[in-house]
Design an enzyme around this catalytic site. Sequence first.
Site, PDB file in Angstrom:
ATOM      1  N   HIS A 269      42.708   9.302  27.905  1.00  0.00           N
ATOM      2  CA  HIS A 269      42.240   8.395  26.861  1.00  0.00           C
ATOM      3  C   HIS A 269      41.388   7.317  27.501  1.00  0.00           C
ATOM      4  O   HIS A 269      41.658   6.898  28.619  1.00  0.00           O
ATOM      5  CB  HIS A 269      43.431   7.757  26.140  1.00  0.00           C
ATOM      6  CG  HIS A 269      43.064   7.203  24.806  1.00  0.00           C
ATOM      7  ND1 HIS A 269      42.518   5.956  24.662  1.00  0.00           N
ATOM      8  CD2 HIS A 269      43.142   7.735  23.565  1.00  0.00           C
ATOM      9  CE1 HIS A 269      42.277   5.747  23.380  1.00  0.00           C
ATOM     10  NE2 HIS A 269      42.644   6.811  22.686  1.00  0.00           N
ATOM     11  N   ASP A 326      47.106  13.293  20.129  1.00  0.00           N
ATOM     12  CA  ASP A 326      46.780  14.629  19.635  1.00  0.00           C
ATOM     13  C   ASP A 326      47.580  15.745  20.289  1.00  0.00           C
ATOM     14  O   ASP A 326      47.514  16.890  19.857  1.00  0.00           O
ATOM     15  CB  ASP A 326      45.287  14.915  19.875  1.00  0.00           C
ATOM     16  CG  ASP A 326      44.416  14.123  18.935  1.00  0.00           C
ATOM     17  OD1 ASP A 326      44.850  13.905  17.790  1.00  0.00           O
ATOM     18  OD2 ASP A 326      43.320  13.717  19.344  1.00  0.00           O
TER      19      ASP A 326
END
Length: 392
Positions: A269, A326
Amino acid sequence: SGVVTYDPGFMNTAACRSEITYIDGEAGILRYRGYPIEQLAARSNYLEVSYLLAKGELPTAEQYAAFEERVLRHTQVREEFRALIRAFPRTAHPMAIVSSAISALPGFYPEVFEVTDAESEELASVLLLAKMPTIVAYVLNHVNGEEMLEVDPSRGFIEDFLRLALGASREEEFGPEVVAAMDKLLVLHADHEQNCSTATVRSVGSADTNLFLSVAAGINALSGPKHGGANEAVLTMLEQIRDEDDDAGSFVAKVKDKSSGARLMGFGHRVYKNYDPRAAIVKEATDSALQALGKRDDLLDLAMGLEEIALSDDYFVQRKLYPNVDFYTGLIYRAMGFPTSMFTPLFALGRMPGWIAQWREMMHDPATKIARPRQVYTGPAERDFVAIDDRR
Ligand code: CMC
């Protein structure tokens, strides 16, 4: 004027001030309007969080009831609008249909095209929030070749969404645990400060662009596999590992050998250099959701195995790559009966309150200027035009 800073991907440039969402990526902290995501996921719900994000405070019981009632009054879409969805080939990617449908909304509801005062701003926000789940459900109905059921506001926002989306193919209704799991997933996705799609909504909106068309731009940004498309990519990756008879270890080895081009989807991320707090909540919810649905999924074991190997591997440790939101969501969606191609539309449904709140904040911020980044020109210096016959 003067010096231009070259900052690809805006790694170090703040384009706005915002009071909405706080992230500390090093510490793995996420808060909406000051409230920790863990508390909101456990105790709040999607509609309440939508209110909180846009207005800054949690609603009182009375305010909540009025807001819920107002949203539920707007969930239906006109028959001509359904025809627009049906005009797409059933093989179209659902994100293309969802994006087009949101762009089309102000054509069908011209009263919300221009936001001129507090009342029209509120109506536009409520309309968009209310119609999004119906649109996502009808898009799924269309690609599945199923009928589009009528909305039933008496069932509540999330329950009715699940019924519209999946009801035609199910014999029994979902129990409250499954409705709660869906609600929690949407809360976890509701905002994430200046991610690619939200920055897009602000950037497009900074030209005083209408809410619906700004949000449609955000939906398009979300479709990329490095952004919202990752939840779909994770499932595709897991299925591929299973079907190619690969094991988690050899897949991780392939990822580390960068020449393969493979990435461990659902990992890494831009801002979290620690465990994504949303991923921790989803991981915990996955097991109970699968139980409530009476489904066991061998892909969950595969995902947990991948996570374990990656988290103890130097490649991932050094780069501070952890599972993101996710990594596990797709497994729950799949157990509920959503096809993989619907995962990103579900992300868009979750992110809608954030896009609306951020667009509103931007519109009210006197410091907002039209988004217009600078560039560093690297092309040819001045040269003379050559007639076409003289070119070689
Ligand atoms: N698998 C393998 N290596 C990775 C991964 C990954 N998933 N993510 C980053 N790396 C490596 C990358 O190769 C680079 O290595 P090096 O320094 O040796 O060149 C280093 O880690 C830094 O990566 P980056 O691409 O420069 O980092 P970024 O901040 O630009 O990218 C990201 C962030 C999310 C795009 C990226 O981590 C990624 O592509 N992850 C997989 C896709 C994904 O899961 N996206 C969902 C993000 S969360 C939901 C959302 O907000 O949309």
